[in-house]
Design a protein around this motif. Structure first.
Motif, short mmCIF file in Angstrom:
data_model
loop_
_atom_site.label_atom_id
_atom_site.label_comp_id
_atom_site.label_asym_id
_atom_site.label_seq_id
_atom_site.Cartn_x
_atom_site.Cartn_y
_atom_site.Cartn_z
N TRP A 76 0.80 -1.22 0.00
CA TRP A 76 0.00 0.00 0.00
C TRP A 76 0.84 1.27 0.00
N PHE A 77 2.10 1.18 0.49
CA PHE A 77 2.97 2.36 0.52
C PHE A 77 3.26 2.87 -0.89
N ALA A 78 2.99 2.05 -1.91
CA ALA A 78 3.23 2.46 -3.29
C ALA A 78 2.36 3.65 -3.68
N ALA A 79 1.28 3.88 -2.94
CA ALA A 79 0.45 5.07 -3.21
C ALA A 79 1.28 6.33 -3.00
N ASP A 80 2.03 6.37 -1.90
CA ASP A 80 2.90 7.53 -1.63
C ASP A 80 4.09 7.56 -2.59
N TRP A 131 -4.94 -6.85 -6.88
CA TRP A 131 -5.45 -7.70 -5.81
C TRP A 131 -5.45 -9.12 -6.35
N THR A 132 -4.52 -9.95 -5.86
CA THR A 132 -4.31 -11.27 -6.46
C THR A 132 -5.34 -12.30 -6.01
N SER A 133 -6.20 -11.93 -5.08
CA SER A 133 -7.26 -12.84 -4.63
C SER A 133 -8.58 -12.41 -5.27
N GLY A 134 -9.69 -12.85 -4.71
CA GLY A 134 -11.00 -12.58 -5.29
C GLY A 134 -11.63 -11.30 -4.78
N SER A 135 -12.69 -10.88 -5.46
CA SER A 135 -13.38 -9.66 -5.06
C SER A 135 -14.07 -9.82 -3.71
N CYS A 136 -14.40 -11.07 -3.33
CA CYS A 136 -15.06 -11.28 -2.04
C CYS A 136 -14.13 -10.89 -0.88
N SER A 137 -12.86 -11.29 -0.95
CA SER A 137 -11.94 -10.94 0.13
C SER A 137 -11.59 -9.45 0.10
N LEU A 138 -11.52 -8.87 -1.10
CA LEU A 138 -11.28 -7.42 -1.18
C LEU A 138 -12.42 -6.67 -0.51
N SER A 139 -13.65 -7.10 -0.76
CA SER A 139 -14.81 -6.46 -0.14
C SER A 139 -14.75 -6.59 1.38
N ALA A 140 -14.37 -7.77 1.87
CA ALA A 140 -14.30 -7.99 3.32
C ALA A 140 -13.30 -7.04 3.96
N HIS A 141 -12.15 -6.85 3.33
CA HIS A 141 -11.13 -5.97 3.93
C HIS A 141 -11.51 -4.50 3.79
N LEU A 142 -12.18 -4.14 2.71
CA LEU A 142 -12.65 -2.76 2.58
C LEU A 142 -13.74 -2.45 3.62
N HIS A 184 -5.47 -3.35 6.70
CA HIS A 184 -6.29 -2.16 6.96
C HIS A 184 -5.74 -0.97 6.18
N ASN A 185 -4.42 -0.85 6.12
CA ASN A 185 -3.79 0.22 5.33
C ASN A 185 -4.06 0.04 3.85
N VAL A 186 -4.11 -1.20 3.40
CA VAL A 186 -4.47 -1.47 2.01
C VAL A 186 -5.85 -0.90 1.72
N ALA A 187 -6.81 -1.21 2.59
CA ALA A 187 -8.18 -0.74 2.40
C ALA A 187 -8.27 0.78 2.39
N LEU A 188 -7.48 1.42 3.23
CA LEU A 188 -7.51 2.88 3.32
C LEU A 188 -6.89 3.55 2.10
N ASN A 189 -5.89 2.90 1.48
CA ASN A 189 -5.13 3.55 0.41
C ASN A 189 -5.56 3.17 -1.01
N LEU A 190 -6.22 2.03 -1.19
CA LEU A 190 -6.59 1.61 -2.54
C LEU A 190 -7.42 2.64 -3.32
N PRO A 191 -8.33 3.39 -2.66
CA PRO A 191 -9.09 4.38 -3.42
C PRO A 191 -8.21 5.46 -4.07
N ARG A 192 -6.95 5.58 -3.66
CA ARG A 192 -6.05 6.56 -4.26
C ARG A 192 -5.49 6.08 -5.60
N ALA A 193 -5.65 4.82 -5.92
CA ALA A 193 -5.03 4.22 -7.10
C ALA A 193 -5.64 4.75 -8.40
N THR A 194 -4.81 4.78 -9.43
CA THR A 194 -5.30 5.13 -10.77
C THR A 194 -6.29 4.08 -11.26
#
Length: 444
Positions: free
Chosen positions: A123-127, A140-151, A200-210
């Motif tokens: 997630w630090f790649a955002a900065d 996100w190398t896993s499925g959308s279900c786990s991404l949703s859970a962490h978000l 948790h940091n992944v979830a907080l920073n992913l919306p910054r991605a292109t």
């Protein structure tokens, strides 16, 4: 032609993460213009595993590997949990280790880095991307279900304090158990687990991605897709592109061709997960009781847990191999059920080929993936209480191969297969998303 784009690829060098990242990069490299270069930054140990050449990939001249420090001091002696210790040390060394290697790659190629394509865990790649003024595209190398859970970690933690203990308000995850099905890191306080803090940091920073890239296809979880798309600038499901992979010959495939269609029990737990000895015995005894043909991918060192004489007694209908070409096995049409750990790559491959699953989860997203298989997609089962026992495993195998629910489960698996095939067709959702991803990565 001089390079015009220089894409820095930053994988998370643990578990199954590097493989889907490298596969994605190879697919992009095969489709991108010839003047696009890729620098793959990973630890020396991982690069040695995935690159046969000294510094690059023999198949793709435009992919070069660069080593980043793994954070482990010389002569360090591990204690406790070596894997978690390695992850912690590696993360402590970031992003400085990546920045040094990226500078080396820029000097080597003479071209500035134009985009960061990273594992979403980094997630630090955002900065870092913001610092050097380039797009950040996490995968996100896993499925959308786990991404949703962490978000939705905060919402799930609030729900965990209520009496229902069920996920009810999160699209696509309704009806799942908070305690049994959610990833452990979702329920832990961040201060209790470095991995929980990372996610948790992944979830907080992913919306910054292109753009956020996901190793799945939209039609598998349409409710989740609708929920997640507005959260990001671009939300791109680009799999399962393994459906377009070439087929290979192998000894176990020759054995498979001699079996009846949809009759074989295929067992494979990935490169990390191995059931404890008592469960290995229970699984072996169940296979011997069912007498269905089976193919078991099992490393040599793990065979010591099998019952005495098991291999000889089952040689007429079973085959043990130290490694199997899993996608080709699942694509053969001979497998009736895949006994798996519930890792995302295995789940995605299985449903893409219409093969029902029996899941025995171990850690991470395994439990959630297994719950989706049984509860949401109804394309398989979880072992009772998450542990192999002889009687329950016999019941599960018989239920999927010939029980009353077998037809329904197989029809659901075939439905998912059809959706997956349509997603990767020229005008399918994943194919369109992949073209969109190419534009993001190669845009000047």
């Amino acid at each position: 032609m001089p390079p015009s784009s220089h894409i820095a690829v930053l994988p998370f060098p643990f578990g199954s993460h590097p493989v889907p990242m490298l596969n994605l990069v190879k697919r992009i490299a095969a489709s991108a213009p010839a003047n696009v270069n890729f620098s793959f930054f990973c630890t020396p140990e991982s690069n040695k595993t995935y690159f046969s050449g000294a510094k690059g990939d023999e198949e793709f001249a435009n992919i070069k590997a660069y080593s980043v420090w793994d954070g482990i001091p010389r002569d360090h002696v591990f204690s406790g949990n070596p894997q978690l210790e390695r992850i912690g040390m590696f993360l402590n060394a970031t992003p400085g280790n990546f920045e040094l290697a990226m500078k080396e790659a820029e000097e080597d190629t003479g071209v500035k880095i134009s985009c960061l394509l990273t594992d979403a865990f980094l997630w630090f790649a955002a900065d870092l991307a913001e610092k050097i003024g380039v797009p950040w595209v996490p995968y996100w190398t896993s499925g959308s279900c786990s991404l949703s859970a962490h978000l939705c970690t905060d919402e799930i933690r609030k729900l965990a304090t209520t009496t229902g203990k069920r996920v009810e308000m999160i699209p696509g995850l309704e009806g799942l158990s908070i305690d049994d099905d959610m990833p452990r890191e979702v329920l832990l306080d961040d201060e209790q687990s470095p991995l929980a803090l990372l996610l948790h940091n992944v979830a907080l920073n992913l919306p910054r991605a292109t753009a956020v890239v996901v190793n799945s296809f939209e039609e598998l979880d349409p409710a989740i897709t609708l929920d997640l798309k507005p959260r990001f600038k671009k939300y791109l499901n680009i799999s399962p592109f393994h459906l377009m992979a070439a087929q290979h010959s192998d000894e176990c495939l020759d054995w498979l061709r001699k079996q009846d269609d949809a009759s074989v029990v295929y067992i494979g737990f990935g490169s990390v997960s191995i059931p404890p000895p008592n469960e290995m015995v229970a699984l072996a005894e169940a296979l011997e009781t069912c007498k269905s043909p089976f193919l078991w991918s099992l490393r040599d060192h793990a065979r010591k847990s099998l019952p005495d004489g098991f291999v000889d007694r089952t040689s007429g209908y079973g085959k043990l191999v130290s490694w199997a070409p899993q996608m080709e096995v699942l694509a053969s049409g001979k497998v009736g059920v895949f006994v798996s750990h519930g890792g995302w790559n295995s789940v995605l491959e299985s449903i893409s080929y219409g093969v029902p699953l029996i899941c025995r989860p171990f850690f991470g997203d395994h439990g959630l993936n297994s719950a989706m298989v049984e509860v949401q997609w109804r394309a398989g089962l979880r072992v009772k209480d998450g542990i192999f026992t002889k009687n329950e495993t016999v019941k599960a195998i018989k239920l999927i191969l010939s029980g009353e629910k077998a037809k329904e489960i197989r029809e659901n698996a075939q439905l998912l297969k059809g959706l997956a095939i349509n997603a990767v067709k020229p005008n399918g959702s994943s194919a369109r998303n992949f073209q969109d991803l190419l534009k993001v990565l190669t845009k000047s």
